[in-house]
Design a protein around this motif. Structure first.
Motif, PDB file in Angstrom:
ATOM      1  N   SER A 124       3.904 -16.624  16.104  1.00  0.00           N
ATOM      2  CA  SER A 124       4.657 -16.075  14.974  1.00  0.00           C
ATOM      3  C   SER A 124       5.839 -15.285  15.501  1.00  0.00           C
ATOM      4  O   SER A 124       5.672 -14.403  16.344  1.00  0.00           O
ATOM      5  CB  SER A 124       3.751 -15.165  14.133  1.00  0.00           C
ATOM      6  N   LYS A 125       7.015 -15.559  14.936  1.00  0.00           N
ATOM      7  CA  LYS A 125       8.208 -14.801  15.304  1.00  0.00           C
ATOM      8  C   LYS A 125       8.800 -14.046  14.115  1.00  0.00           C
ATOM      9  O   LYS A 125       9.890 -13.491  14.207  1.00  0.00           O
ATOM     10  CB  LYS A 125       9.257 -15.733  15.919  1.00  0.00           C
ATOM     11  N   SER A 126       8.060 -14.037  13.001  1.00  0.00           N
ATOM     12  CA  SER A 126       8.458 -13.258  11.828  1.00  0.00           C
ATOM     13  C   SER A 126       7.385 -12.234  11.503  1.00  0.00           C
ATOM     14  O   SER A 126       6.182 -12.544  11.551  1.00  0.00           O
ATOM     15  CB  SER A 126       8.657 -14.156  10.600  1.00  0.00           C
ATOM     16  N   THR A 127       7.812 -11.026  11.183  1.00  0.00           N
ATOM     17  CA  THR A 127       6.915  -9.989  10.665  1.00  0.00           C
ATOM     18  C   THR A 127       7.464  -9.552   9.314  1.00  0.00           C
ATOM     19  O   THR A 127       8.610  -9.110   9.222  1.00  0.00           O
ATOM     20  CB  THR A 127       6.840  -8.783  11.614  1.00  0.00           C
ATOM     21  N   VAL A 128       6.656  -9.703   8.281  1.00  0.00           N
ATOM     22  CA  VAL A 128       7.073  -9.352   6.924  1.00  0.00           C
ATOM     23  C   VAL A 128       6.498  -7.989   6.571  1.00  0.00           C
ATOM     24  O   VAL A 128       5.316  -7.724   6.824  1.00  0.00           O
ATOM     25  CB  VAL A 128       6.594 -10.411   5.907  1.00  0.00           C
ATOM     26  N   VAL A 129       7.329  -7.134   5.986  1.00  0.00           N
ATOM     27  CA  VAL A 129       6.877  -5.834   5.494  1.00  0.00           C
ATOM     28  C   VAL A 129       7.236  -5.757   4.015  1.00  0.00           C
ATOM     29  O   VAL A 129       8.401  -5.935   3.640  1.00  0.00           O
ATOM     30  CB  VAL A 129       7.533  -4.667   6.258  1.00  0.00           C
ATOM     31  N   TRP A 130       6.208  -5.508   3.175  1.00  0.00           N
ATOM     32  CA  TRP A 130       6.434  -5.527   1.724  1.00  0.00           C
ATOM     33  C   TRP A 130       5.657  -4.414   1.034  1.00  0.00           C
ATOM     34  O   TRP A 130       4.502  -4.155   1.365  1.00  0.00           O
ATOM     35  CB  TRP A 130       5.998  -6.880   1.147  1.00  0.00           C
ATOM     36  N   GLN A 131       6.340  -3.760   0.102  1.00  0.00           N
ATOM     37  CA  GLN A 131       5.720  -2.825  -0.822  1.00  0.00           C
ATOM     38  C   GLN A 131       6.564  -2.843  -2.083  1.00  0.00           C
ATOM     39  O   GLN A 131       7.776  -2.626  -2.026  1.00  0.00           O
ATOM     40  CB  GLN A 131       5.652  -1.402  -0.246  1.00  0.00           C
ATOM     41  N   PRO A 132       5.973  -3.121  -3.262  1.00  0.00           N
ATOM     42  CA  PRO A 132       6.786  -3.298  -4.467  1.00  0.00           C
ATOM     43  C   PRO A 132       7.337  -2.024  -5.066  1.00  0.00           C
ATOM     44  O   PRO A 132       8.222  -2.075  -5.926  1.00  0.00           O
ATOM     45  CB  PRO A 132       5.822  -3.994  -5.432  1.00  0.00           C
ATOM     46  N   GLY A 133       6.809  -0.857  -4.655  1.00  0.00           N
ATOM     47  CA  GLY A 133       7.284   0.393  -5.230  1.00  0.00           C
ATOM     48  C   GLY A 133       7.087   0.425  -6.738  1.00  0.00           C
ATOM     49  O   GLY A 133       6.024   0.038  -7.242  1.00  0.00           O
ATOM     50  N   GLU A 134       8.115   0.838  -7.466  1.00  0.00           N
ATOM     51  CA  GLU A 134       8.002   0.971  -8.927  1.00  0.00           C
ATOM     52  C   GLU A 134       7.787  -0.367  -9.618  1.00  0.00           C
ATOM     53  O   GLU A 134       7.268  -0.412 -10.737  1.00  0.00           O
ATOM     54  CB  GLU A 134       9.252   1.657  -9.485  1.00  0.00           C
ATOM     55  N   ALA A 135       8.145  -1.484  -8.958  1.00  0.00           N
ATOM     56  CA  ALA A 135       7.963  -2.803  -9.562  1.00  0.00           C
ATOM     57  C   ALA A 135       6.487  -3.148  -9.743  1.00  0.00           C
ATOM     58  O   ALA A 135       6.148  -4.044 -10.517  1.00  0.00           O
ATOM     59  CB  ALA A 135       8.643  -3.873  -8.716  1.00  0.00           C
ATOM     60  N   ALA A 136       5.591  -2.423  -9.049  1.00  0.00           N
ATOM     61  CA  ALA A 136       4.153  -2.675  -9.197  1.00  0.00           C
ATOM     62  C   ALA A 136       3.687  -2.453 -10.631  1.00  0.00           C
ATOM     63  O   ALA A 136       2.689  -3.041 -11.068  1.00  0.00           O
ATOM     64  CB  ALA A 136       3.361  -1.778  -8.250  1.00  0.00           C
ATOM     65  N   ALA A 137       4.421  -1.629 -11.369  1.00  0.00           N
ATOM     66  CA  ALA A 137       4.044  -1.355 -12.758  1.00  0.00           C
ATOM     67  C   ALA A 137       4.089  -2.610 -13.621  1.00  0.00           C
ATOM     68  O   ALA A 137       3.420  -2.691 -14.656  1.00  0.00           O
ATOM     69  CB  ALA A 137       4.952  -0.280 -13.344  1.00  0.00           C
ATOM     70  N   GLY A 138       4.867  -3.612 -13.204  1.00  0.00           N
ATOM     71  CA  GLY A 138       4.961  -4.844 -13.969  1.00  0.00           C
ATOM     72  C   GLY A 138       4.021  -5.936 -13.508  1.00  0.00           C
ATOM     73  O   GLY A 138       4.086  -7.060 -14.010  1.00  0.00           O
ATOM     74  N   MET A 139       3.133  -5.606 -12.569  1.00  0.00           N
ATOM     75  CA  MET A 139       2.191  -6.589 -12.041  1.00  0.00           C
ATOM     76  C   MET A 139       0.818  -6.355 -12.664  1.00  0.00           C
ATOM     77  O   MET A 139       0.182  -5.333 -12.420  1.00  0.00           O
ATOM     78  CB  MET A 139       2.104  -6.479 -10.521  1.00  0.00           C
ATOM     79  N   ALA A 140       0.362  -7.324 -13.435  1.00  0.00           N
ATOM     80  CA  ALA A 140      -0.883  -7.147 -14.183  1.00  0.00           C
ATOM     81  C   ALA A 140      -2.100  -7.009 -13.287  1.00  0.00           C
ATOM     82  O   ALA A 140      -3.097  -6.384 -13.669  1.00  0.00           O
ATOM     83  CB  ALA A 140      -1.077  -8.319 -15.143  1.00  0.00           C
ATOM     84  N   ASP A 141      -2.051  -7.585 -12.077  1.00  0.00           N
ATOM     85  CA  ASP A 141      -3.218  -7.555 -11.196  1.00  0.00           C
ATOM     86  C   ASP A 141      -3.119  -6.480 -10.113  1.00  0.00           C
ATOM     87  O   ASP A 141      -3.845  -6.522  -9.125  1.00  0.00           O
ATOM     88  CB  ASP A 141      -3.457  -8.923 -10.554  1.00  0.00           C
ATOM     89  N   ASP A 189      -3.429   2.979 -10.455  1.00  0.00           N
ATOM     90  CA  ASP A 189      -3.897   4.221  -9.839  1.00  0.00           C
ATOM     91  C   ASP A 189      -3.897   4.142  -8.317  1.00  0.00           C
ATOM     92  O   ASP A 189      -3.939   5.173  -7.643  1.00  0.00           O
ATOM     93  CB  ASP A 189      -5.294   4.586 -10.337  1.00  0.00           C
ATOM     94  N   THR A 190      -3.816   2.928  -7.764  1.00  0.00           N
ATOM     95  CA  THR A 190      -3.800   2.783  -6.301  1.00  0.00           C
ATOM     96  C   THR A 190      -2.608   1.969  -5.811  1.00  0.00           C
ATOM     97  O   THR A 190      -2.582   1.531  -4.661  1.00  0.00           O
ATOM     98  CB  THR A 190      -5.108   2.119  -5.798  1.00  0.00           C
ATOM     99  N   ALA A 191      -1.602   1.772  -6.652  1.00  0.00           N
ATOM    100  CA  ALA A 191      -0.471   0.912  -6.317  1.00  0.00           C
ATOM    101  C   ALA A 191       0.332   1.420  -5.133  1.00  0.00           C
ATOM    102  O   ALA A 191       1.038   0.646  -4.480  1.00  0.00           O
ATOM    103  CB  ALA A 191       0.447   0.761  -7.534  1.00  0.00           C
ATOM    104  N   GLU A 192       0.248   2.710  -4.853  1.00  0.00           N
ATOM    105  CA  GLU A 192       0.988   3.284  -3.733  1.00  0.00           C
ATOM    106  C   GLU A 192       0.145   3.342  -2.462  1.00  0.00           C
ATOM    107  O   GLU A 192       0.632   3.783  -1.417  1.00  0.00           O
ATOM    108  CB  GLU A 192       1.474   4.691  -4.092  1.00  0.00           C
ATOM    109  N   GLN A 193      -1.104   2.849  -2.541  1.00  0.00           N
ATOM    110  CA  GLN A 193      -2.040   3.017  -1.436  1.00  0.00           C
ATOM    111  C   GLN A 193      -2.194   1.764  -0.590  1.00  0.00           C
ATOM    112  O   GLN A 193      -3.252   1.491  -0.032  1.00  0.00           O
ATOM    113  CB  GLN A 193      -3.392   3.495  -1.975  1.00  0.00           C
ATOM    114  N   PHE A 194      -1.123   0.986  -0.484  1.00  0.00           N
ATOM    115  CA  PHE A 194      -1.146  -0.156   0.441  1.00  0.00           C
ATOM    116  C   PHE A 194       0.246  -0.381   1.010  1.00  0.00           C
ATOM    117  O   PHE A 194       1.266  -0.002   0.431  1.00  0.00           O
ATOM    118  CB  PHE A 194      -1.663  -1.432  -0.233  1.00  0.00           C
ATOM    119  N   ILE A 195       0.246  -1.027   2.164  1.00  0.00           N
ATOM    120  CA  ILE A 195       1.469  -1.543   2.765  1.00  0.00           C
ATOM    121  C   ILE A 195       1.131  -2.913   3.324  1.00  0.00           C
ATOM    122  O   ILE A 195       0.091  -3.092   3.980  1.00  0.00           O
ATOM    123  CB  ILE A 195       2.026  -0.601   3.864  1.00  0.00           C
TER     124      ILE A 195
END
Length: 273
Positions: A217-234, A238-244
């Motif tokens: 692998s030569k790609s490393t992806v880093v993702w966190q939706p921030g405030e956009a998590a509010a629009g994700m039904a799944d 209460d824990t949307a900020e507790q992952f990276i």
């Protein structure tokens, strides 16, 4: 199928989940998607984040854990992130010794592009995704271990190992930048780093350090939706900020070109430092 005592089956929504009691860790994996849901090394807390609002229904991807994005990642993949995470897999082999448990999985329905996932479970988790092209044509493979790591708050995390790497920021129409210093996320981000090296992160609240070593692998992806998590039904709010998400990947920056009869392996080792 009957399993040994260290390997148990539990229903989880519409899916079957295997609970693996290895010598130095416990792991849960859904046979739907060969999706690791939980990994807890002995004497340590859960390493992975799983949404309490995750949907455990056929045809839906599971939010959290380690989804398999294969044989396509993001752009150009149909369905989005590929078929692996919404397919039924089967356990092909398993073994246990005093050091680790080893399990091997494959999709129940194989195509000319064959996949095998192998897990080695101990005080560290090793995942190897192997792909074999049996078709008569070359195939352009993109893929990822889409790992959701549990943290106190993503804004309290420092990610080391990406210094100097050039990255694309999807949230800025693919604008390219160079990473200067340790990455300390403070808002939403969706980045592909051109980086083949080891990455580690530290949670400043809990003090936990986690290392992610990879090959193939030569790609490393880093993702966190921030405030956009509010629009994700799944995503449980209460824990949307507790992952990276820190993902071992082959993206459009480093696709794997498989000729007829060729195979490739993408490898990831996760360990607490």
């Amino acid at each position: 199928m009957s399993y040994p005592q260290w390997l148990k089956v539990e229903p989880w929504g519409e899916h079957e989940v295997l609970v693996v009691s290895a010598p130095h860790a416990e792991l849960k994996i859904s046979l739907y998607g060969a999706h690791v849901l939980s990994y807890t090394p002995q004497g340590k807390s859960e390493l992975l984040w799983l949404s309490s609002s995750a949907i455990f229904k056929k045809g839906k991807a599971i939010r959290g854990g380690i989804p398999l994005c294969w044989p396509g990642f993001a752009e150009g993949a149909e369905p989005f992130h590929g078929t692996a995470r919404i397919s039924e897999w089967q356990l092909d082999s398993y073994s246990l010794n005093d050091q680790l448990a080893t399990l091997s999985f494959s999709p129940k329905v194989q195509t000319n592009l064959e996949a095998t996932l192998t897990l080695e479970i101990s005080e560290q988790l090793i995942m190897t995704l192997s792909t074999l092209n049996r078709s008569k044509e070359s195939f352009r493979l993109t893929q990822a271990f889409h790992s959701y790591f549990a943290v106190s708050d993503y804004r309290q995390v420092a990610i080391d190992g990406l210094q100097g790497a050039v990255f694309e920021e999807k949230l800025e129409q693919g604008a390219r930048y160079q990473q200067m210093g340790v990455l300390k996320p403070c808002r939403a981000l969706d980045r592909i780093y051109g980086s083949a090296g080891e990455v580690s992160f530290t949670d400043s609240v809990t003090g936990r350090q986690v290392s992610i070593v990879k090959t193939g692998s030569k790609s490393t992806v880093v993702w966190q939706p921030g405030e956009a998590a509010a629009g994700m039904a799944d995503v449980s709010q209460d824990t949307a900020e507790q992952f990276i998400c820190i993902e071992v990947a082959n993206t459009h920056l480093d696709p794997v070109m498989l000729k007829t009869g060729e195979s490739s392996q993408m490898y990831m080792k996760i360990s607490c430092l």
